[in-house]
Design a protein around this motif. Structure first.
Motif, PDB file in Angstrom:
ATOM      1  N   GLU A  72       0.830  -1.202   0.000  1.00 15.14           N
ATOM      2  CA  GLU A  72       0.000   0.000   0.000  1.00 15.14           C
ATOM      3  C   GLU A  72       0.867   1.255   0.000  1.00 15.14           C
ATOM      4  N   ARG A  73       1.972   1.205   0.737  1.00 12.05           N
ATOM      5  CA  ARG A  73       2.892   2.332   0.768  1.00 12.05           C
ATOM      6  C   ARG A  73       3.491   2.571  -0.616  1.00 12.05           C
ATOM      7  N   ILE A  74       3.877   1.499  -1.299  1.00 12.84           N
ATOM      8  CA  ILE A  74       4.415   1.629  -2.656  1.00 12.84           C
ATOM      9  C   ILE A  74       3.384   2.252  -3.578  1.00 12.84           C
ATOM     10  N   ARG A  75       2.153   1.816  -3.448  1.00 15.13           N
ATOM     11  CA  ARG A  75       1.088   2.350  -4.292  1.00 15.13           C
ATOM     12  C   ARG A  75       0.813   3.817  -3.996  1.00 15.13           C
ATOM     13  N   ASP A  76       0.896   4.199  -2.728  1.00  8.92           N
ATOM     14  CA  ASP A  76       0.555   5.572  -2.337  1.00  8.92           C
ATOM     15  C   ASP A  76       1.645   6.581  -2.677  1.00  8.92           C
ATOM     16  N   VAL A  77       2.919   6.204  -2.503  1.00  7.70           N
ATOM     17  CA  VAL A  77       3.989   7.194  -2.665  1.00  7.70           C
ATOM     18  C   VAL A  77       4.891   6.910  -3.854  1.00  7.70           C
ATOM     19  N   GLY A  78       4.692   5.784  -4.514  1.00 11.66           N
ATOM     20  CA  GLY A  78       5.504   5.463  -5.681  1.00 11.66           C
ATOM     21  C   GLY A  78       6.715   4.619  -5.335  1.00 11.66           C
ATOM     22  N   PRO A  79       7.281   3.920  -6.338  1.00 12.76           N
ATOM     23  CA  PRO A  79       8.375   2.977  -6.079  1.00 12.76           C
ATOM     24  C   PRO A  79       9.663   3.634  -5.595  1.00 12.76           C
ATOM     25  N   ASN A  80       9.982   4.835  -6.085  1.00  9.91           N
ATOM     26  CA  ASN A  80      11.245   5.455  -5.686  1.00  9.91           C
ATOM     27  C   ASN A  80      11.231   5.890  -4.228  1.00  9.91           C
ATOM     28  N   ARG A  81      10.123   6.475  -3.790  1.00 10.39           N
ATOM     29  CA  ARG A  81      10.038   6.882  -2.389  1.00 10.39           C
ATOM     30  C   ARG A  81      10.013   5.663  -1.471  1.00 10.39           C
ATOM     31  N   ALA A  82       9.199   4.673  -1.821  1.00 12.61           N
ATOM     32  CA  ALA A  82       9.095   3.479  -0.982  1.00 12.61           C
ATOM     33  C   ALA A  82      10.425   2.738  -0.911  1.00 12.61           C
TER      34      ALA A  82
END
Length: 242
Positions: free
Chosen positions: A82-92
């Protein structure tokens, strides 16, 4: 008076997930953050996960702290989709890598990012990971789903990574995004890596430079060299396997 939220707040890189950024209050003096350290971060984050310990009747690490740190490192590598989906792959991926003690450098920037509590804010598509230095980090195979979606990684350094093993390298070799972008890789003093994991890197078709040093698990150096000559004839392969 409270400041009105940005009209584009949903497009901004947020700071660390709630609970993980509380450690920024721990400073030597106002305005200056403590020097980055994985062990310090683990202690700072302990408050967030300590509730998981309350139900344990017997601590499995009571006789050997290695069990505890192994368990805690696994917590840091757990993937939050969910974190990857919310903030994108680079941020996660940045959060995962820094949480585990690694460093990242973003495309177009000279400075390495190594302080988890000082991750930059801004548009979600602004900071793209270009280089990863995982020296002395605790990254492990279960966290490698964070690598998916990273389209601009050109160099990865794995040095003294005790949890890196063949499955990790095989996973890297299978990622299409890295097959299209990765140019350089260094693997140094990773004792759990064998010939099987190294040979899997031949699928990284853009790879131009590969440094292998102090890898006691490699047994057939000649076969390794031949495999890369066949798959990647333009690769500069440097071996120091004493």
């Amino acid at each position: 008076m409270r400041r009105a939220p940005s009209p584009h707040a949903s497009d901004q890189w947020p700071r660390a997930a709630e609970g993980e950024g509380q450690a920024r209050r721990c400073r030597k003096r106002p305005g200056r953050l403590l020097a980055p350290s994985r062990r310090r971060y683990q202690i700072m984050l302990f408050g967030k996960i300590s509730w998981q310990l309350c139900g344990l009747k017997k601590l499995p690490w009571s006789n050997d702290s290695r069990y505890f740190w192994g368990w805690l490192n696994a917590v840091f590598n757990k993937v939050d989709y969910e974190r990857i989906r919310d903030v994108g792959p680079n941020r996660a991926a940045s959060e995962w890598l820094l949480r585990c003690g690694a460093m990242v450098r973003y495309h177009g920037q000279e400075r390495w990012q190594q302080d988890y509590n000082n991750l930059p804010t801004g548009p979600l598509d602004k900071y793209k990971i270009q280089q990863i230095d995982a020296t002395n980090s605790c990254i492990m195979n279960m966290g490698f789903d964070h690598m998916e979606g990273l389209q601009h990684v050109e160099k990865i350094r794995l040095c003294k990574c005790h949890y890196i093993e063949d499955d990790c390298l095989e996973r890297l070799g299978q990622l299409e995004n890295l097959q299209k972008s990765l140019l350089e890789m260094e693997i140094i003093s990773c004792g759990n890596v064998t010939d099987r994991g190294i040979i899997a890197l031949r699928h990284l078709r853009k790879l131009k430079y590969l440094l292998l040093r102090d890898l006691p698990g490699i047994r057939d150096k000649e076969n390794l060299v031949q495999a890369f000559k066949t798959a990647l004839p333009s690769l500069e392969l440097k071996l120091d396997l004493k």
